[in-house]
Design a protein around this motif. Structure first.
Motif, PDB file in Angstrom:
ATOM      1  N   VAL A   1      34.126  30.669  29.544  1.00 37.76           N
ATOM      2  CA  VAL A   1      35.223  31.200  30.376  1.00 37.76           C
ATOM      3  C   VAL A   1      36.537  30.518  29.998  1.00 37.76           C
TER       4      VAL A   1
ATOM      5  N   GLU B   1      40.851  40.723  40.659  1.00 41.02           N
ATOM      6  CA  GLU B   1      39.660  40.222  39.951  1.00 41.02           C
ATOM      7  C   GLU B   1      39.807  38.742  39.616  1.00 41.02           C
TER       8      GLU B   1
ATOM      9  N   ARG C   1      36.084  35.833  36.044  1.00 39.21           N
ATOM     10  CA  ARG C   1      35.337  34.731  35.408  1.00 39.21           C
ATOM     11  C   ARG C   1      33.950  35.213  34.980  1.00 39.21           C
ATOM     12  N   ARG C   2      33.339  35.989  35.869  1.00 36.82           N
ATOM     13  CA  ARG C   2      32.028  36.537  35.530  1.00 36.82           C
ATOM     14  C   ARG C   2      32.106  37.409  34.276  1.00 36.82           C
ATOM     15  N   LEU C   3      33.158  38.216  34.219  1.00 40.42           N
ATOM     16  CA  LEU C   3      33.343  39.117  33.076  1.00 40.42           C
ATOM     17  C   LEU C   3      33.525  38.303  31.785  1.00 40.42           C
TER      18      LEU C   3
ATOM     19  N   ASP D   1      33.567  30.760  43.492  1.00 42.89           N
ATOM     20  CA  ASP D   1      34.129  31.824  44.339  1.00 42.89           C
ATOM     21  C   ASP D   1      33.063  32.890  44.572  1.00 42.89           C
TER      22      ASP D   1
ATOM     23  N   SER E   1      41.507  36.588  41.476  1.00 42.03           N
ATOM     24  CA  SER E   1      41.412  35.792  42.707  1.00 42.03           C
ATOM     25  C   SER E   1      39.988  35.755  43.246  1.00 42.03           C
ATOM     26  N   THR E   2      39.209  36.796  43.047  1.00 41.98           N
ATOM     27  CA  THR E   2      37.846  36.780  43.593  1.00 41.98           C
ATOM     28  C   THR E   2      36.848  36.102  42.658  1.00 41.98           C
ATOM     29  N   GLY E   3      37.194  35.947  41.415  1.00 42.50           N
ATOM     30  CA  GLY E   3      36.270  35.294  40.484  1.00 42.50           C
ATOM     31  C   GLY E   3      35.464  36.271  39.645  1.00 42.50           C
ATOM     32  N   THR E   4      35.577  37.579  39.922  1.00 43.31           N
ATOM     33  CA  THR E   4      34.819  38.547  39.113  1.00 43.31           C
ATOM     34  C   THR E   4      35.310  38.544  37.665  1.00 43.31           C
TER      35      THR E   4
ATOM     36  N   LEU F   1      27.137  44.807  32.362  1.00 42.18           N
ATOM     37  CA  LEU F   1      27.888  43.943  31.428  1.00 42.18           C
ATOM     38  C   LEU F   1      26.951  43.336  30.384  1.00 42.18           C
TER      39      LEU F   1
ATOM     40  N   ALA G   1      32.327  35.938  43.778  1.00 37.90           N
ATOM     41  CA  ALA G   1      32.816  36.879  42.769  1.00 37.90           C
ATOM     42  C   ALA G   1      32.118  38.218  42.922  1.00 37.90           C
TER      43      ALA G   1
END
Lengths: 356, 306
Positions: free
Chosen positions: B51, A187, A194-196, B83, A189-192, B102, B85
């Motif tokens: 973030v 998570e 960051r989204r979280l 990225d 490495s993929t950027g998810t 979320l 994501a």
């Protein structure tokens, strides 16, 4: 949010055949292989052959052969000569042999180079058989084994699967820690991740949301392995099922703490994938997942207590083998596992960096 | 005001990544954050989105202070990270359902938002396909959909066109314009000058972690690009460039000097000719955002010099 994460992570797991195999199929292979390797205990239907030779009509030889045949776990395997007995032992065709020659002391043929932990029980048992057979008068039983008060009686027919099922369940149960750490790394490495972090989700919930799905998956994994052990391999649960459940939950909590600790070291999936399995394998080895701690030297038995695996296995052994074992009886294992879970978890939380 | 940054900065140990940025983004505008790689754009928007924790300063989103009321502030915000994501093994719809959840979207509302977001980015007919089967451009579009599934008031797009084909890039541009039409405020970071020129109402230029210019394209060009020109030299160009530096900001490219005189052209020409070089050609460049950027930073946007 946690519900959505559970759905998401279960979907991801179901689409990852490699992960499914390592969590569910590989332990079964290990259980079968180790269960076949360790044929200790009665393992009904497969008594251990003992090569034997004596001259025809030799009264001592016949008495010993009769005693051997009546001893549970052994079966005499008469051979044509003393040399044939020695050769069979030398070539590992049998574990031991007896040569009874007139006017000579009975010869126990056994590899003296074998570790005393392996050789000792066999040597002792065969010595007892021979002494009982050759005693001038049949004495009443002089010794009767009993468990001390407070330790429940074990079930009569302990098979190797009573040990290899929990051994491998614990070994692979803890491997969910690797899956947890890899999931965090993926998570990140993929950027998810960051989204979280940008979503209106408390950070403690983000952390918990990553652990709860794997806790559930881990519980399903152990339920599957113990269920398969009971249904397919005849593993018995001598104690309380609730004790088994409590122990399994404690093992999984501990694995989650360890997974968080692995994740807190950061690193890529590749780094975690090369480091964590080694740690888990060593922990499993020291903790007795592959070789029971009972056959280890005394200092190794004590050293094993530094890993949670040994506490888990002690608890499982009691629940599976000792009749009437309750949650109270396995309290030391439960307390130790919870302490490990809290320790790993706290260290993981303190080290964990949300931002990199 | 949709987004307000006040004295916002970030240090990583001894290194100052972003110094102290003051910035206001108006409701309903497309705001461009322009700067070369390493200028501090991603760090700035990471702080603006909660973030990354700032070392100093504050962020306010639609009137909610990000430090004091993080959940209220973040609920107004959608982030599209640089990225991709996304979860490759899930399909497009499953991805959006997770990201929508979320933001506390559930049941019918979630299904409607997912369908809307997929429609906005033109992927409604690919909803059930695993993301790993998508092209790079489709993944970029889904990446945007994941940021807007909860229909935020403020959408932050961090380099949303990296590595996409022209067709997908155009689709992304159209999507951004359509979202503005719906009243969404958009912060768009890029190191592609033409994208920012084509899309943004106002622009902030970042370099070396500092905000060096802020305004509409017209304002920036008027303020900073009017005097830029190119001189083609013969002779000792390096010596000439050193001599010119006293009278202009100078970027040397072979025999060309891109200059912006500080106080008139005459002293600059005298300095160059005094160094022994001769001026073969003078080209007054058309004033645009690129020349403004050059004048402000001393290097072209894609030099990677930041």
């Amino acid at each position: 949010m946690i519900g959505a994460t559970i759905v998401k992570d279960v979907w991801l797991l179901l689409r990852d055949r490699g992960r499914l195999l390592s969590l569910f199929a590989l332990p079964v292979v290990f259980i079968v292989v180790f269960g076949s390797m360790f044929k200790f205990g009665p393992d009904r239907g497969t008594p251990r052959p003992i090569a034997i030779w004596h001259a025809t009509g030799d009264s001592r030889g016949e008495a010993i052969e009769r005693a051997l045949a009546s001893t549970p776990g052994f079966t005499p395997q008469p051979l044509a000569s003393a040399g044939a007995v020695r050769s069979a032992v030398a070539h590992d065709e049998v574990g031991a042999g007896l040569v009874i020659e007139e006017g000579k002391v009975v010869e126990l043929v056994i590899d003296l180079g074998a570790p005393v932990q392996v050789r000792g029980p066999l040597q002792g048992a065969l010595t007892g058989v021979v002494m009982r057979a050759l005693a001038p008068v049949q004495l009443p039983p002089m010794i009767e084994p009993r468990s001390p008060p407070g330790i429940a009686k074990p079930i009569d027919d302990i098979t190797s699967f009573q040990v290899t099922v929990p051994g491998n369940a614990v070994l692979f149960g803890f491997f969910i820690a690797l899956t947890v750490a890899m999931s965090f790394a993926h998570e990140r490495s993929t950027g998810t991740w960051r989204r979280l972090l940008a979503a209106p989700v408390p950070r403690w919930q983000a952390l918990l949301g990553k652990l709860v799905p794997y806790l559930l998956i881990g519980l399903v994994q152990l339920a599957f392995l113990f269920g398969l052990g009971a249904l397919l391999f005849g593993m018995k649960i001598a104690g309380s099922v609730w004790a088994l459940v409590a122990l399994t939950v404690a093992v999984e909590l501990c694995a989650m703490g360890l997974g968080l600790l692995f994740a807190s070291f950061g690193g890529s999936e590749r780094q975690i994938g090369s480091m964590a399995p080694l740690v888990l394998l060593v922990m499993g080895l020291v903790g007795g997942c592959m070789f029971p701690r009972l056959v280890m030297p005394a200092f190794m038995q004590k050293a094993g207590l530094v890993v949670p695996h040994s506490w888990a296995l002690d608890g499982y052994y009691a629940v599976l083998v000792r009749e009437g074992t309750t949650i109270a009886d396995i309290a030391p294992s439960l307390v130790a596992l919870c302490a490990f879970a809290v320790g790993f978890g706290l260290l993981g939380v303190l080290r964990f960096r949300f931002e990199r | 005001m949709m987004l307000a940054l006040r004295g916002l900065g970030k240090d990583y140990g001894e290194r100052v990544a972003v110094k102290a940025i003051d910035l206001d983004v108006e409701r309903g505008e497309i705001f461009g954050l322009l700067g070369p790689n390493g200028a501090g754009k991603t760090t700035t928007i990471s702080m603006a989105c909660g973030v990354v924790t700032p070392s100093r300063g504050s962020v306010s989103i639609d009137g909610h202070d990000l430090a004091r009321a993080p959940f209220a502030a973040k609920a107004k915000l959608g982030l599209v990270p640089q990225d991709l994501a996304l979860f490759d093994d899930l399909d497009a719809r499953q991805n959006l359902r997770y990201f929508g959840a979320l933001y506390k979207l559930r049941g019918k509302a979630l299904a409607e938002r997912v369908a809307w977001a997929l429609g906005v980015v033109g992927l409604a007919d690919r909803a059930r396909e695993p993301v790993k089967k998508f092209s790079g451009g489709m993944k970029r579009r889904l990446n945007i959909a994941a940021g807007l599934v909860h229909e935020p008031a403020l959408l932050v797009l961090d380099e949303p066109t990296v590595g996409v084909d022209p067709q997908s890039r155009n689709h992304i541009f159209e999507t951004v314009r359509a979202l503005k039409q719906r009243g969404m405020t958009i912060v768009y970071t890029s190191h592609y000058m033409e994208e920012v020129e084509a899309l943004c109402d106002r622009i902030a230029i970042l370099d070396h972690g500092s905000l060096i210019a802020l305004g509409t394209i017209g304002e920036l060009v008027q303020r900073h690009a009017s005097k830029a020109m190119t001189l083609e030299l013969a002779g000792d160009v390096e010596r000439a460039a050193r001599a010119a530096e006293a009278h202009a900001s100078v970027v040397r490219e072979g025999v060309l000097l891109r200059v912006e005189p500080k106080a008139g052209l005459a002293p600059l020409i005298a300095a160059i000719e005094g160094s022994g070089a001769t001026i073969a050609r003078i080209e007054s460049r058309q004033a645009n955002l690129e020349t403004a950027f050059l004048a402000l930073t001393g290097h072209a946007l894609r030099d990677g010099a930041a």
